[in-house]
Design an enzyme around this catalytic site. Structure first.
Site, PDB file in Angstrom:
ATOM      1  N   ARG A 228       1.613   1.297  -5.839  1.00  0.00           N
ATOM      2  CA  ARG A 228       1.737   0.429  -4.664  1.00  0.00           C
ATOM      3  C   ARG A 228       0.419  -0.251  -4.296  1.00  0.00           C
ATOM      4  O   ARG A 228       0.387  -1.107  -3.412  1.00  0.00           O
ATOM      5  CB  ARG A 228       2.229   1.243  -3.466  1.00  0.00           C
TER       6      ARG A 228
ATOM      7  N   TRP B 194      -3.898  -1.748  -1.356  1.00  0.00           N
ATOM      8  CA  TRP B 194      -3.879  -3.046  -2.033  1.00  0.00           C
ATOM      9  C   TRP B 194      -4.456  -4.001  -0.998  1.00  0.00           C
ATOM     10  O   TRP B 194      -3.817  -4.300   0.002  1.00  0.00           O
ATOM     11  CB  TRP B 194      -2.456  -3.432  -2.422  1.00  0.00           C
TER      12      TRP B 194
ATOM     13  N   GLU C 107      10.491 -13.745 -19.540  1.00  0.00           N
ATOM     14  CA  GLU C 107      10.217 -12.333 -19.274  1.00  0.00           C
ATOM     15  C   GLU C 107       9.228 -11.766 -20.308  1.00  0.00           C
ATOM     16  O   GLU C 107       8.312 -11.013 -19.969  1.00  0.00           O
ATOM     17  CB  GLU C 107      11.534 -11.551 -19.263  1.00  0.00           C
TER      18      GLU C 107
ATOM     19  N   CYS D  12       0.864  -1.175   0.000  1.00  0.00           N
ATOM     20  CA  CYS D  12       0.000   0.000   0.000  1.00  0.00           C
ATOM     21  C   CYS D  12       0.900   1.225   0.000  1.00  0.00           C
ATOM     22  O   CYS D  12       2.100   1.120   0.241  1.00  0.00           O
ATOM     23  CB  CYS D  12      -0.859   0.034   1.259  1.00  0.00           C
TER      24      CYS D  12
ATOM     25  N   LYS E  51       5.435 -10.204 -19.424  1.00  0.00           N
ATOM     26  CA  LYS E  51       4.960  -8.873 -19.822  1.00  0.00           C
ATOM     27  C   LYS E  51       3.580  -8.974 -20.467  1.00  0.00           C
ATOM     28  O   LYS E  51       2.712  -8.152 -20.230  1.00  0.00           O
ATOM     29  CB  LYS E  51       5.932  -8.199 -20.807  1.00  0.00           C
TER      30      LYS E  51
ATOM     31  N   ASN F 171       0.569  -0.109   6.059  1.00  0.00           N
ATOM     32  CA  ASN F 171       1.074  -0.921   4.950  1.00  0.00           C
ATOM     33  C   ASN F 171       1.670  -2.182   5.552  1.00  0.00           C
ATOM     34  O   ASN F 171       2.649  -2.100   6.302  1.00  0.00           O
ATOM     35  CB  ASN F 171       2.147  -0.137   4.178  1.00  0.00           C
ATOM     36  N   GLY F 172       1.064  -3.323   5.264  1.00  0.00           N
ATOM     37  CA  GLY F 172       1.571  -4.578   5.830  1.00  0.00           C
ATOM     38  C   GLY F 172       0.413  -5.441   6.282  1.00  0.00           C
ATOM     39  O   GLY F 172      -0.731  -5.240   5.866  1.00  0.00           O
TER      40      GLY F 172
ATOM     41  N   LYS G 108       3.277  -3.054  -6.887  1.00  0.00           N
ATOM     42  CA  LYS G 108       4.664  -2.887  -7.337  1.00  0.00           C
ATOM     43  C   LYS G 108       5.639  -3.619  -6.427  1.00  0.00           C
ATOM     44  O   LYS G 108       6.558  -4.267  -6.893  1.00  0.00           O
ATOM     45  CB  LYS G 108       4.996  -1.397  -7.403  1.00  0.00           C
TER      46      LYS G 108
ATOM     47  N   GLU H 123       1.000  -9.884 -17.646  1.00  0.00           N
ATOM     48  CA  GLU H 123       0.724  -8.797 -16.697  1.00  0.00           C
ATOM     49  C   GLU H 123      -0.026  -7.639 -17.347  1.00  0.00           C
ATOM     50  O   GLU H 123      -0.958  -7.093 -16.765  1.00  0.00           O
ATOM     51  CB  GLU H 123       2.037  -8.241 -16.141  1.00  0.00           C
TER      52      GLU H 123
ATOM     53  N   HIS I 225       8.445 -32.824 -25.646  1.00  0.00           N
ATOM     54  CA  HIS I 225       8.200 -33.641 -24.453  1.00  0.00           C
ATOM     55  C   HIS I 225       6.795 -33.440 -23.889  1.00  0.00           C
ATOM     56  O   HIS I 225       6.554 -33.744 -22.731  1.00  0.00           O
ATOM     57  CB  HIS I 225       9.276 -33.353 -23.405  1.00  0.00           C
TER      58      HIS I 225
HETATM   59  O1  M6R Z   1      10.876  -5.378  -6.478  1.00  0.00           O
HETATM   60  P1  M6R Z   1      11.276  -6.733  -6.988  1.00  0.00           P
HETATM   61  O2  M6R Z   1      12.158  -6.678  -8.168  1.00  0.00           O
HETATM   62  O3  M6R Z   1      11.841  -7.604  -5.911  1.00  0.00           O
HETATM   63  O4  M6R Z   1       9.908  -7.405  -7.430  1.00  0.00           O
HETATM   64  C1  M6R Z   1       9.875  -8.739  -7.840  1.00  0.00           C
HETATM   65  C2  M6R Z   1       8.585  -9.069  -8.546  1.00  0.00           C
HETATM   66  O5  M6R Z   1       7.499  -8.881  -7.691  1.00  0.00           O
HETATM   67  C3  M6R Z   1       8.389  -8.206  -9.792  1.00  0.00           C
HETATM   68  O6  M6R Z   1       9.440  -8.366 -10.690  1.00  0.00           O
HETATM   69  C4  M6R Z   1       7.074  -8.567 -10.487  1.00  0.00           C
HETATM   70  O7  M6R Z   1       7.157  -9.838 -11.060  1.00  0.00           O
HETATM   71  C5  M6R Z   1       6.701  -7.505 -11.506  1.00  0.00           C
HETATM   72  N1  M6R Z   1       5.288  -7.375 -11.535  1.00  0.00           N
HETATM   73  C6  M6R Z   1       7.225  -7.803 -12.879  1.00  0.00           C
HETATM   74  O8  M6R Z   1       6.745  -6.963 -13.863  1.00  0.00           O
END
Ligand code: M6R
Length: 589
Positions: free
Chosen positions: A29, A74, A467, A2, A471, A100-101, A584, A474, A490
């Site tokens: 966040r 969040w 990766e 958050c 993308k 936050n937490g 994030k 997400e 396989h």
């Molecule tokens: O802040 P971090 O790099 O540790 O975060 C790790 C993952 O949570 C972060 O890379 C996540 O997968 C993103 N949404 C990728 O776009």
């Protein structure tokens, strides 16, 4: 997960507006709901406004004042409702709390508070904090009541408390980030710097166990446990306000993708001392263990290939699966934790376990002042600048470029690696432009209605497919599944039908022909083959041609995935900066 933001002595007397503007910068966040509490001019009581939904175009009707706090949520405990949005008030409505937490022991605390006669309005764990402070305030000072309450909370938490009568904001940190900013007379506390960067870049990052008390007359730092005062350690950040603005782009995600023509070559010029220090440990025989989550874990896997090419063995783990293997770390290990935020709970847990067993901890981070940075023996800040979009892009490429340099520093060829990254920067300057964007838009149009896509790559292009696929998932919510090209036969091949989009990521390398064979196998089953490569091939039904940068070709190959995810997301009505259900920094296990 958050965003917390508070201001005292707001220079405009429009503290609620200041908070609203700052919260918009923290929206990455959490964006389930938002809320603000203000202590208006002469009154002791607090006024609160909160709403479900994204804050992007929101306005506030709160009155003038110089002290306010606000929050972007969040959701963890309690659904996404106005009542569950922060701030939360005590029964007297004199105390407002942001959090936050997760308060892991909130249920037992709530039972006691209910017995004491407190009334709860929300289903959140946070609300108990306001009532606990209220209870303690009956016979304790505000400072003691807040510190005492915070010490009772089990879990990783950060809170900010506004007390109207004394015109005070108190913020405490244990496991979730907080940073204080000092202006001329104005002062701020936030989960992250962009909230107040417009007003000051003079900051103190709180460490666990620290609390800050902001009043109209002073800003004081404390040890939460002992209650004794501490000295601030102020630093002036070189971040510019524009870094946290969209700069004419419709979304941060697109801005951050396009920025990579600068951020990738920049890595060749920075951190050379820290890279050499780490390389020296590896040369002295220490074993490399890389761990991270999400995008950063794909960076770890790609780096493992870079190290292998230099004849260096490295292990890589998803940090969330590391603990069974922590026993194999010892004083002969260099544990490289990769994290954009430096606050990812699973990465921190893995790093702590490795360090406990004697490993040297190297933190490869982008955001500054994080928990991971503080734990580390060596910090390598990758310098991509603030990454606001929830979907990580430029932090990934800067992390990977830095690890590429490290792999070459070990065998003494870093100068060549620096040159290669500079050359890549020059190639990206020409390639990463409007023409490419248009080409990717056209590709996105043909893929928009598909719900499943598959990707294959081999060696360095294998983590690149992971990766690339993330993308797409997400940013556009399309199912995209990456495979090592060799895995196809396989089992995976059963998934391919007529017209199934199949991406083939490749470089001009020695495994190129094996990857093209996989492409042929996919094509024979009806797959529609989209080549992402620096060369043409009859196996490709269409091609996004990337610059031929040798081993570094995976950078532009991944960038195509970033752009494609972005345009697919926009086309399908997703918010590419704030995908559903994500935050994030994932500060919970
Ligand atoms: O802040 P971090 O790099 O540790 O975060 C790790 C993952 O949570 C972060 O890379 C996540 O997968 C993103 N949404 C990728 O776009």
């Amino acid at each position: 997960m958050c965003g917390i933001f508070g201001v005292i002595n707001d220079q405009t007397n429009e503290a609620a507006q200041t908070i609203l503007t700052g919260l918009k910068k923290l929206e990455y966040r959490g964006y389930d709901s938002w809320g603000i509490a203000i202590k208006p001019g002469s009154s002791d009581s607090l006024l609160v406004e909160k709403h479900v939904g994204k804050i992007g175009l929101a306005q506030t009707s709160l009155p003038q004042g110089t002290i306010a706090i606000g929050h972007t949520r969040w959701a963890t405990h309690g659904g996404v409702t106005d009542a569950n949005a922060h701030p939360h008030l005590d029964c007297t409505k004199k105390i407002a709390v942001l959090h936050n937490g997760i308060v892991e022991n909130y249920q037992e605390l709530k039972v006691k508070l209910l017995e004491q006669g407190h009334t709860f309005i929300s289903e959140t764990d946070t609300e108990i904090i306001a009532h606990l402070i209220e209870e303690k305030l009956k016979n304790q000072s505000l400072k003691k009541a807040v510190f005492g309450t915070f010490k009772e909370l089990v879990g990783s938490n950060a809170i900010a408390v506004l007390h109207g009568k004394s015109e005070t904001i108190i913020a405490c940190r244990n496991g979730s980030p907080l940073v204080v900013g000092m202006g001329v007379a104005d002062a701020y506390v936030a989960s992250d710097v962009p909230a107040f960067l417009k007003f000051t870049n003079n900051v103190h990052f709180l460490i666990d166990g620290e609390s800050v008390i902001l009043t109209k007359k002073s800003i004081l730092l404390y040890n939460t446990d002992s209650g004794s005062e501490k000295k601030f350690s102020w630093s002036v950040l070189d971040w510019k306000v524009e870094d946290a603005e969209k700069g004419g782009y419709p979304h941060f995600l697109l801005k951050e993708i396009m920025e990579q023509k600068k951020t990738i070559p920049k890595t060749a010029q920075i951190n050379l001392v820290e890279i050499e220090k780490t390389a020296a440990l590896i040369r002295a025989g220490k074993k490399i263990v890389l761990a991270a989550c999400g995008t950063a874990s794909y960076c770890a896997l790609a780096a493992k290939y870079f190290f292998a090419q230099g004849g260096i063995h490295a292990e890589s783990y998803g940090a969330y699966e590391f603990l069974p293997f922590a026993q194999f770390c010892n004083s002969d290990t260099v544990f490289i934790a990769i994290s954009q935020s430096g606050e990812t709970a699973d990465t921190l847990i893995a790093a702590k376990a490795a360090k406990k067993n004697g490993a040297t901890l190297v933190a490869l981070v982008n955001a500054r002042g994080s928990t991971l940075e503080r734990l580390a023996d060596i910090t390598i800040p990758v310098g991509a600048g603030p990454e606001i979009a929830v979907v990580s892009t430029k932090a990934f490429t800067s992390q990977l470029a830095t690890l590429y340099l490290l792999s070459h520093a070990v065998d003494g060829t870093i100068a060549k690696a620096q040159q290669n990254l500079t050359d890549l920067g020059n190639a990206l300057e020409k390639w990463l432009d409007v023409k490419l964007q248009k080409q990717v838009v056209e590709l996105a149009k043909t893929l928009m209605d598909h719900e499943d896509m598959y990707l294959v790559g081999k060696h360095l292009n294998y983590p690149a497919t992971m990766e690339f696929a993330l993308k797409i998932k997400e940013a556009s919510y399309i199912h995209a599944e990456p495979f090592a090209a060799g895995e196809l036969k396989h089992g995976v091949i059963t998934l391919i039908q007529k017209g199934t989009p199949c991406f083939v990521l490749s470089s001009n390398d020695r495994v190129k022909h094996e990857v093209l064979s996989s492409a042929a196998e996919l094509k024979a089953r009806g797959g529609h083959i989209v080549g992402i490569a620096p060369y043409e091939s009859l196996e490709f039904d269409s091609l996004i041609k990337t610059p031929d940068a040798g081993d570094l070709t995976i950078f532009p190959n991944v960038i195509v995935g970033q752009l494609l995810g972005y345009y697919l997301g926009v086309g399908r009505g997703a918010d590419p900066d704030k995908p559903r259900n994500l935050a994030k920094s994932v500060t919970v296990k």
